[in-house]
Design a protein around this motif. Structure first.
Motif, mmCIF file in Angstrom:
data_model
loop_
_atom_site.group_PDB
_atom_site.id
_atom_site.type_symbol
_atom_site.label_atom_id
_atom_site.label_comp_id
_atom_site.label_asym_id
_atom_site.label_seq_id
_atom_site.Cartn_x
_atom_site.Cartn_y
_atom_site.Cartn_z
ATOM 1 N N THR A 125 0.843 -1.193 0.000
ATOM 2 C CA THR A 125 0.000 0.000 0.000
ATOM 3 C C THR A 125 0.879 1.244 0.000
ATOM 4 O O THR A 125 1.904 1.293 0.680
ATOM 5 N N LYS A 126 0.480 2.226 -0.795
ATOM 6 C CA LYS A 126 1.137 3.531 -0.768
ATOM 7 C C LYS A 126 0.068 4.609 -0.785
ATOM 8 O O LYS A 126 -0.724 4.702 -1.727
ATOM 9 N N ALA A 127 0.054 5.399 0.288
ATOM 10 C CA ALA A 127 -0.925 6.473 0.415
ATOM 11 C C ALA A 127 -0.212 7.817 0.327
ATOM 12 O O ALA A 127 0.858 8.011 0.903
ATOM 13 N N PHE A 128 -0.815 8.724 -0.425
ATOM 14 C CA PHE A 128 -0.371 10.118 -0.472
ATOM 15 C C PHE A 128 -1.501 10.948 0.136
ATOM 16 O O PHE A 128 -2.472 11.277 -0.554
ATOM 17 N N GLY A 129 -1.391 11.218 1.428
ATOM 18 C CA GLY A 129 -2.503 11.862 2.112
ATOM 19 C C GLY A 129 -3.690 10.926 2.157
ATOM 20 O O GLY A 129 -3.588 9.772 2.583
ATOM 21 N N ALA A 130 -4.822 11.408 1.678
ATOM 22 C CA ALA A 130 -6.037 10.593 1.678
ATOM 23 C C ALA A 130 -6.138 9.699 0.448
ATOM 24 O O ALA A 130 -7.056 8.879 0.352
ATOM 25 N N VAL A 131 -5.207 9.830 -0.484
ATOM 26 C CA VAL A 131 -5.266 9.069 -1.733
ATOM 27 C C VAL A 131 -4.401 7.825 -1.629
ATOM 28 O O VAL A 131 -3.206 7.901 -1.304
ATOM 29 N N ARG A 132 -5.001 6.663 -1.899
ATOM 30 C CA ARG A 132 -4.252 5.406 -1.939
ATOM 31 C C ARG A 132 -3.913 5.094 -3.392
ATOM 32 O O ARG A 132 -4.745 4.581 -4.140
ATOM 33 N N ALA A 133 -2.667 5.402 -3.778
ATOM 34 C CA ALA A 133 -2.246 5.124 -5.151
ATOM 35 C C ALA A 133 -2.104 3.629 -5.390
ATOM 36 O O ALA A 133 -2.350 3.124 -6.490
ATOM 37 N N VAL A 134 -1.660 2.894 -4.350
ATOM 38 C CA VAL A 134 -1.599 1.433 -4.376
ATOM 39 C C VAL A 134 -2.312 0.958 -3.124
ATOM 40 O O VAL A 134 -2.042 1.433 -2.022
ATOM 41 N N ASP A 135 -3.232 -0.004 -3.305
ATOM 42 C CA ASP A 135 -4.156 -0.329 -2.217
ATOM 43 C C ASP A 135 -4.196 -1.828 -1.949
ATOM 44 O O ASP A 135 -4.999 -2.570 -2.509
ATOM 45 N N GLY A 136 -3.276 -2.312 -1.112
ATOM 46 C CA GLY A 136 -3.290 -3.723 -0.725
ATOM 47 C C GLY A 136 -2.935 -4.668 -1.843
ATOM 48 O O GLY A 136 -3.533 -5.732 -1.987
ATOM 49 N N LEU A 137 -1.926 -4.323 -2.621
ATOM 50 C CA LEU A 137 -1.544 -5.090 -3.812
ATOM 51 C C LEU A 137 -0.760 -6.341 -3.420
ATOM 52 O O LEU A 137 0.185 -6.278 -2.633
ATOM 53 N N SER A 138 -1.147 -7.487 -3.985
ATOM 54 C CA SER A 138 -0.438 -8.744 -3.745
ATOM 55 C C SER A 138 -0.293 -9.507 -5.058
ATOM 56 O O SER A 138 -1.267 -9.659 -5.805
ATOM 57 N N LEU A 170 11.560 -0.745 -6.861
ATOM 58 C CA LEU A 170 12.945 -0.318 -7.030
ATOM 59 C C LEU A 170 13.543 0.252 -5.751
ATOM 60 O O LEU A 170 14.731 0.581 -5.710
ATOM 61 N N GLY A 171 12.726 0.394 -4.726
ATOM 62 C CA GLY A 171 13.208 0.994 -3.489
ATOM 63 C C GLY A 171 13.273 2.505 -3.528
ATOM 64 O O GLY A 171 13.856 3.134 -2.637
ATOM 65 N N LEU A 172 12.671 3.116 -4.558
ATOM 66 C CA LEU A 172 12.688 4.576 -4.665
ATOM 67 C C LEU A 172 11.630 5.224 -3.788
ATOM 68 O O LEU A 172 11.773 6.376 -3.384
ATOM 69 N N LEU A 173 10.553 4.485 -3.529
ATOM 70 C CA LEU A 173 9.497 4.927 -2.623
ATOM 71 C C LEU A 173 9.348 3.900 -1.509
ATOM 72 O O LEU A 173 9.363 2.695 -1.774
ATOM 73 N N LEU A 174 9.200 4.377 -0.294
ATOM 74 C CA LEU A 174 8.900 3.473 0.805
ATOM 75 C C LEU A 174 7.403 3.222 0.864
ATOM 76 O O LEU A 174 6.613 4.164 0.793
ATOM 77 N N PRO A 175 6.983 1.970 0.977
ATOM 78 C CA PRO A 175 5.546 1.693 1.066
ATOM 79 C C PRO A 175 4.973 2.195 2.385
ATOM 80 O O PRO A 175 5.671 2.264 3.401
ATOM 81 N N SER A 176 3.700 2.540 2.350
ATOM 82 C CA SER A 176 3.007 2.878 3.599
ATOM 83 C C SER A 176 2.833 1.640 4.456
ATOM 84 O O SER A 176 2.880 1.704 5.689
ATOM 85 N N SER A 177 2.641 0.506 3.791
ATOM 86 C CA SER A 177 2.562 -0.785 4.479
ATOM 87 C C SER A 177 2.743 -1.882 3.447
ATOM 88 O O SER A 177 2.704 -1.641 2.245
ATOM 89 N N GLY A 178 2.945 -3.086 3.954
ATOM 90 C CA GLY A 178 3.113 -4.217 3.046
ATOM 91 C C GLY A 178 4.562 -4.631 2.914
ATOM 92 O O GLY A 178 5.461 -4.066 3.536
ATOM 93 N N GLU A 179 4.791 -5.634 2.088
ATOM 94 C CA GLU A 179 6.114 -6.249 1.956
ATOM 95 C C GLU A 179 6.439 -6.498 0.499
ATOM 96 O O GLU A 179 5.586 -6.889 -0.291
ATOM 97 N N VAL A 180 7.703 -6.279 0.142
ATOM 98 C CA VAL A 180 8.222 -6.623 -1.181
ATOM 99 C C VAL A 180 9.487 -7.442 -0.995
ATOM 100 O O VAL A 180 10.429 -7.002 -0.325
#
Length: 252
Positions: A11-24, A51-61
Motif C-alpha cells: 500500500t502507498k498512500a499520499f494523504g487521503a489518496v491510496r495510489a496502491v491499495d493492498g496489492l499482492s 525499485l526501493g525509490l518509494l517506501l511503502p506505507s505498508s506491506g512487503e516486497v
C-alpha cells in the motif's frame, strides 16, 4: 515454485489518496509478467516501490529472496530498470552515461560490456553523441542498454518500445526474449502495447485504482472475456465492463 518477486498487501498512500491499495502478487523466476492498467492505476507507484525509490506505507516486497525495505542493498545490483521517460544527463555523451552506470553497478570490464550492448542494440554510432541530442527512439534504445549493463536477474521495464518504429520495436522484443532465454532473467513489463503484451508475457496483472482486478495468461484472459485482442480485454477492464456480455464471442 521459486519466485523472483513477491508482493504482499503493498500500500502507498499520499494523504487521503491510496495510489496502491493492498496489492499482492508473485512473479515466478524466469517469467515475463505484464503490469497493465490505465493512467492512474498505480503502475508507476508500484514500480517505484519495487525499485526501493518509494517506501511503502505498508506491506512487503521481496525481490530475489531479499526484503526490499530492510535489505535492498543486497539485491539492487542484480536488478535494473528501463523507461524512455527517465532522462539521462543531457550534457554527457551516451558512452559517458553508460560507463557511469556500469561503474555504479560494479560491472567487470565495463568498456567491453558497453561496447557489446552498443553493437547488439545498434547504438554504436550514438556513443559520442550527447544524450540530450537523441531522438525519442534513440533514447529508448539507450535506456534499454543502461538497463542491461549489469546483466540483471530482475528487469523492470516501463514501455520498452515507446517511440520505436515497428521494425525496431520488433527487434527489441526479440532481443528481450533472447535475453530472458539466455540468462533466465525475470521481467516485469508495464506497457500500453497490447500486441507486445500478448507476445512477451506469460501472465498479466490488470490494475485499477491500485488493486489487481484480474489476472491470467493472455490466452486465458482472451477466452474469459470472449475477445480477439488484449486491447479489447484492456478496455473491458479499464472501463469496468466485465459484467457486460462482449459484442462478439471468439469461436471455440
Amino acid at each position: 515454485m521459486e519466485f523472483a518477486l513477491e508482493v504482499r498487501n503493498l500500500t502507498k498512500a499520499f494523504g487521503a489518496v491510496r495510489a496502491v491499495d493492498g496489492l499482492s502478487f508473485s512473479v515466478p523466476a524466469g517469467a515475463t509478467v505484464g503490469l497493465l492498467g490505465g493512467n492512474g492505476a498505480g503502475k508507476t507507484t508500484t514500480i517505484s516501490m519495487l525499485l526501493g525509490l518509494l517506501l511503502p506505507s505498508s506491506g512487503e516486497v521481496r525481490a530475489l529472496g531479499h526484503d526490499l525495505v530492510r535489505d535492498r542493498y543486497a539485491v539492487l545490483h542484480r536488478m535494473n530498470f528501463s523507461s524512455p521517460y527517465v532522462e539521462l544527463p543531457h550534457r554527457l555523451t551516451v558512452l559517458q552515461n553508460l560507463m557511469v552506470y556500469a561503474e555504479l553497478y560494479g560491472v567487470a570490464d565495463a568498456r567491453r560490456r558497453v561496447g557489446e550492448l552498443a553493437e547488439r542494440l545498434d547504438i554504436a554510432v550514438l556513443l559520442d553523441r550527447p544524450a540530450g541530442k537523441l531522438s525519442a527512439g534513440q533514447k529508448t534504445r539507450v535506456a534499454l542498454a543502461k538497463a542491461l549493463v549489469n546483466r540483471p536477474d530482475l528487469l523492470l521495464l516501463d514501455e520498452p518500445t515507446a517511440s520505436l518504429d515497428p521494425d525496431t520495436g520488433d527487434w527489441v522484443r526479440r532481443y528481450l526474449e533472447e535475453y530472458r532465454d539466455e540468462t533466465g532473467a525475470t521481467i516485469l513489463l508495464a506497457s500500453h502495447n497490447m500486441a507486445e503484451v500478448e507476445r512477451l508475457c506469460d501472465n498479466v496483472l490488470m490494475l485499477r485504482a491500485g488493486r489487481v482486478v484480474d489476472q491470467g495468461s493472455p490466452k486465458e484472459l482472451l477466452a474469459k472475456y470472449g475477445r480477439r485482442t488484449m486491447e479489447d480485454v484492456f478496455l473491458d477492464i479499464a472501463r469496468d465492463r466485465r459484467s457486460e456480455a462482449p459484442d462478439e464471442q471468439v469461436p471455440a
